[in-house]
Each structure stands twice: as C-alpha cells, then as structure tokens.
Design a protein around this motif. Structure first.
Motif, mmCIF file in Angstrom:
data_model
loop_
_atom_site.group_PDB
_atom_site.id
_atom_site.type_symbol
_atom_site.label_atom_id
_atom_site.label_comp_id
_atom_site.label_asym_id
_atom_site.label_seq_id
_atom_site.Cartn_x
_atom_site.Cartn_y
_atom_site.Cartn_z
ATOM 1 N N GLU A 140 27.074 -23.933 -19.216
ATOM 2 C CA GLU A 140 27.744 -25.194 -18.882
ATOM 3 C C GLU A 140 27.873 -26.125 -20.092
ATOM 4 N N PHE A 141 26.943 -26.038 -21.026
ATOM 5 C CA PHE A 141 26.921 -26.964 -22.165
ATOM 6 C C PHE A 141 28.238 -27.032 -22.944
ATOM 7 N N PRO A 142 28.892 -25.907 -23.248
ATOM 8 C CA PRO A 142 30.144 -26.013 -24.015
ATOM 9 C C PRO A 142 31.207 -26.840 -23.301
ATOM 10 N N HIS A 143 31.228 -26.757 -21.980
ATOM 11 C CA HIS A 143 32.236 -27.484 -21.206
ATOM 12 C C HIS A 143 31.885 -28.969 -21.122
ATOM 13 N N PHE A 144 30.596 -29.263 -20.981
ATOM 14 C CA PHE A 144 30.167 -30.661 -21.071
ATOM 15 C C PHE A 144 30.580 -31.238 -22.425
ATOM 16 N N GLN A 145 30.302 -30.472 -23.479
ATOM 17 C CA GLN A 145 30.583 -30.968 -24.826
ATOM 18 C C GLN A 145 32.073 -31.190 -25.041
ATOM 19 N N ASN A 146 32.902 -30.278 -24.522
ATOM 20 C CA ASN A 146 34.354 -30.444 -24.646
ATOM 21 C C ASN A 146 34.814 -31.764 -24.042
ATOM 22 N N VAL A 147 34.214 -32.129 -22.917
ATOM 23 C CA VAL A 147 34.595 -33.374 -22.247
ATOM 24 C C VAL A 147 34.010 -34.576 -22.975
ATOM 25 N N ILE A 148 32.736 -34.513 -23.305
ATOM 26 C CA ILE A 148 32.072 -35.630 -23.980
ATOM 27 C C ILE A 148 32.770 -35.985 -25.288
ATOM 28 N N ASN A 149 33.274 -34.981 -25.991
ATOM 29 C CA ASN A 149 33.943 -35.218 -27.277
ATOM 30 C C ASN A 149 35.196 -36.074 -27.143
ATOM 31 N N GLN A 150 35.694 -36.222 -25.929
ATOM 32 C CA GLN A 150 36.912 -37.008 -25.712
ATOM 33 C C GLN A 150 36.623 -38.493 -25.489
ATOM 34 N N PHE A 151 35.340 -38.858 -25.506
ATOM 35 C CA PHE A 151 34.962 -40.246 -25.266
ATOM 36 C C PHE A 151 34.190 -40.817 -26.451
ATOM 37 N N ASP A 152 34.263 -42.133 -26.581
ATOM 38 C CA ASP A 152 33.527 -42.830 -27.630
ATOM 39 C C ASP A 152 32.047 -42.888 -27.268
ATOM 40 N N LYS A 153 31.189 -42.695 -28.249
ATOM 41 C CA LYS A 153 29.743 -42.721 -28.009
ATOM 42 C C LYS A 153 29.267 -44.073 -27.488
ATOM 43 N N LYS A 154 30.022 -45.119 -27.753
ATOM 44 C CA LYS A 154 29.615 -46.436 -27.260
ATOM 45 C C LYS A 154 29.822 -46.559 -25.755
ATOM 46 N N ASP A 155 30.601 -45.640 -25.185
ATOM 47 C CA ASP A 155 30.904 -45.696 -23.755
ATOM 48 C C ASP A 155 30.082 -44.721 -22.917
ATOM 49 N N VAL A 156 29.633 -43.624 -23.523
ATOM 50 C CA VAL A 156 28.990 -42.554 -22.751
ATOM 51 C C VAL A 156 27.714 -42.069 -23.437
ATOM 52 N N VAL A 228 37.983 -32.377 -14.147
ATOM 53 C CA VAL A 228 37.323 -33.122 -13.073
ATOM 54 C C VAL A 228 36.226 -34.010 -13.659
ATOM 55 N N LEU A 229 35.406 -33.446 -14.539
ATOM 56 C CA LEU A 229 34.370 -34.251 -15.190
ATOM 57 C C LEU A 229 35.003 -35.351 -16.032
ATOM 58 N N TYR A 230 36.096 -35.020 -16.713
ATOM 59 C CA TYR A 230 36.790 -36.045 -17.501
ATOM 60 C C TYR A 230 37.196 -37.215 -16.607
ATOM 61 N N GLU A 231 37.772 -36.918 -15.457
ATOM 62 C CA GLU A 231 38.213 -37.969 -14.542
ATOM 63 C C GLU A 231 37.027 -38.753 -13.995
ATOM 64 N N MET A 232 35.911 -38.075 -13.728
ATOM 65 C CA MET A 232 34.707 -38.774 -13.271
ATOM 66 C C MET A 232 34.292 -39.847 -14.283
ATOM 67 N N ILE A 233 34.231 -39.435 -15.545
ATOM 68 C CA ILE A 233 33.785 -40.360 -16.590
ATOM 69 C C ILE A 233 34.822 -41.450 -16.832
#
Length: 242
Positions: A140-156, A228-233
């Motif tokens: 699951e980690f690679p998919h989490f990382q793919n999504v997290i990389n699309q957001f600023d660290k100050k937000d998530v 889906v995770l992207y939309e959640m965040i």
C-alpha cells in the motif's frame, strides 16, 4: 445483480428494487459501488430520486468513489439541488459523523521525545498502522506516497505507527532505503486507542482533519483507487473550518 439489471432494462423497477433489497452487500465488496449505482437507478426509475440521492450521498460521504461522484450531481439535479447544495450535503454528512480522535503520545524513531496528535494540528493526517514485515502494508505504501506527493507538506502529515516493537531495529533502515516520507512512531502494547483502535491488525488506516477529527476510516488504497484517497484529502483540506 445481473438479473436485477435485466429487470431494470425491462422497466421493472419495483421488482429490481425488491431483489436488490434482499442482497446483503458489504461495503468492502469489489462490486459494492456497482450495486449502489444499480439500486439508485432502480429507485430513480420508480420515482424515488430523493431516496436514491440520499443513499448515494451517504455512500460518497463515507468513501468518495469516482463512479459515484460522476453521477451524484445528476441525481441532485433531479431533485432540484445545485452543485453547491450537493457539496454542502456531503460536507454536512461528514461533519455530523466526525468524532474527535483519541489522542496518543508515542516515541519517535527520528528525533527526540514523543509525538501526539497536537504535533499535527492544522494539518490533515493520513494515519496508518504498520510494521516492517507487513506485506500488505508494503504493497500500500507506494500508492499512499503517490497521493501524498501531490500535496504540500504544510497541509498534510503522513504518519505510520509501528505495531510490532520486536521489529523496531528494522524501522529506520526501512525508511532510509525505501524513500517513503511517513513519520514513523512506535506503538505501545496495551495502550487505550479508543476510536483509533486498529484491533491489533495492519494495515489499518484513518484520515483526520485539521482539528483532529476522524473523517474517513477503514479504507485501503491500491493502484485502482488512488484518486479516492486524493479526493478524501483534497475535500478535507477544502472544507477546513478553523
């Protein structure tokens, strides 16, 4: 479900609804979204567009599946709701269900001292329970990382709680070799986890809003549903109320 679809094609909405009402479908089923959409179509055909909208809204609020999102505004329009009203309905459902997450105080693998939810206040928190030898976690980690990389660290904030202390020595090497950016914390056996309880299992995932409330839980992410995770965040960031 195929028979229900054939009934719907034959304009037999009442029979299709009766058939679908008799099916016990888990939200974890790979055909759950198809089931919801089929039932919504049957309800709409039967003149029950409002009921169809309510069911789809509730499902989308819990898990923003792309297929449901594509038709939700159409169902809202059928009962004279604007796009803005539909979005407000979804936000209301989530706000009503949201609960303050049980706090924790856990050792950090990098840095000194303990970390608590207060460390991440003001950020959306993706929280996962894991351990170094957990195959599904690594999957699951690679998919989490793919999504997290699309957001600023100050937000998530991306946090991973290791539940197997016997594997502590593998945590830092794993983090350094993998390149994953989650913040690893060490769980404490027997601690009271409240509504952030993983039941001793991994992976178990939660998404918290900027005020530390649980907005989404018990979801999994893979190559087919990263959006889906992207939309959640993204929706949690958008709807933040200070």
């Amino acid at each position: 479900m195929l028979y229900a679809q054939s009934l719907l094609s034959a304009q037999k909405s009442k029979e299709a609804i009766a058939l679908l009402d008799g099916i016990k479908m888990s939200s974890r089923s790979p055909v759950y979204t198809d089931f919801l959409l089929l039932k919504a179509a049957a309800l709409k055909m039967d003149g029950k567009a409002s009921e169809a909208y309510q069911q789809l809204s509730k499902a989308y609020a819990a898990s923003p599946e792309t297929a449901i999102g594509k038709v939700l505004y159409e169902y809202g329009s059928a009962i004279n709701k604007s796009k803005e009203q539909v979005e407000k309905d979804i936000t209301f459902i989530r706000d009503t269900a949201a609960k303050a997450a049980t706090d924790f105080s856990l050792n950090q693998y990098f840095g000194k001292g303990k970390a608590s939810l207060n460390n991440y206040k003001g950020k959306v928190v993706l929280l996962t329970y894991w351990f170094p030898g957990c195959g599904p976690c690594r999957g699951e980690f690679p998919h989490f990382q793919n999504v997290i990389n699309q957001f600023d660290k100050k937000d998530v904030a991306y946090v991973g709680i290791n539940i197997v202390s016997e594997q502590n020595d593998y945590v830092i090497p794993f983090m350094k070799s993998s390149g994953y950016t989650f913040i690893p914390l060490e769980d404490v056996e027997g601690r009271a986890k409240g509504n952030l309880d993983n039941g001793g299992a991994a992976p178990v995932n939660f998404l918290l809003d900027q005020n530390g409330r649980i907005i989404f839980k018990n979801f999994r992410t893979d190559g087919d549903n990263e959006e889906v995770l992207y939309e959640m965040i993204a929706s949690t960031i958008k709807n933040f109320k200070k």
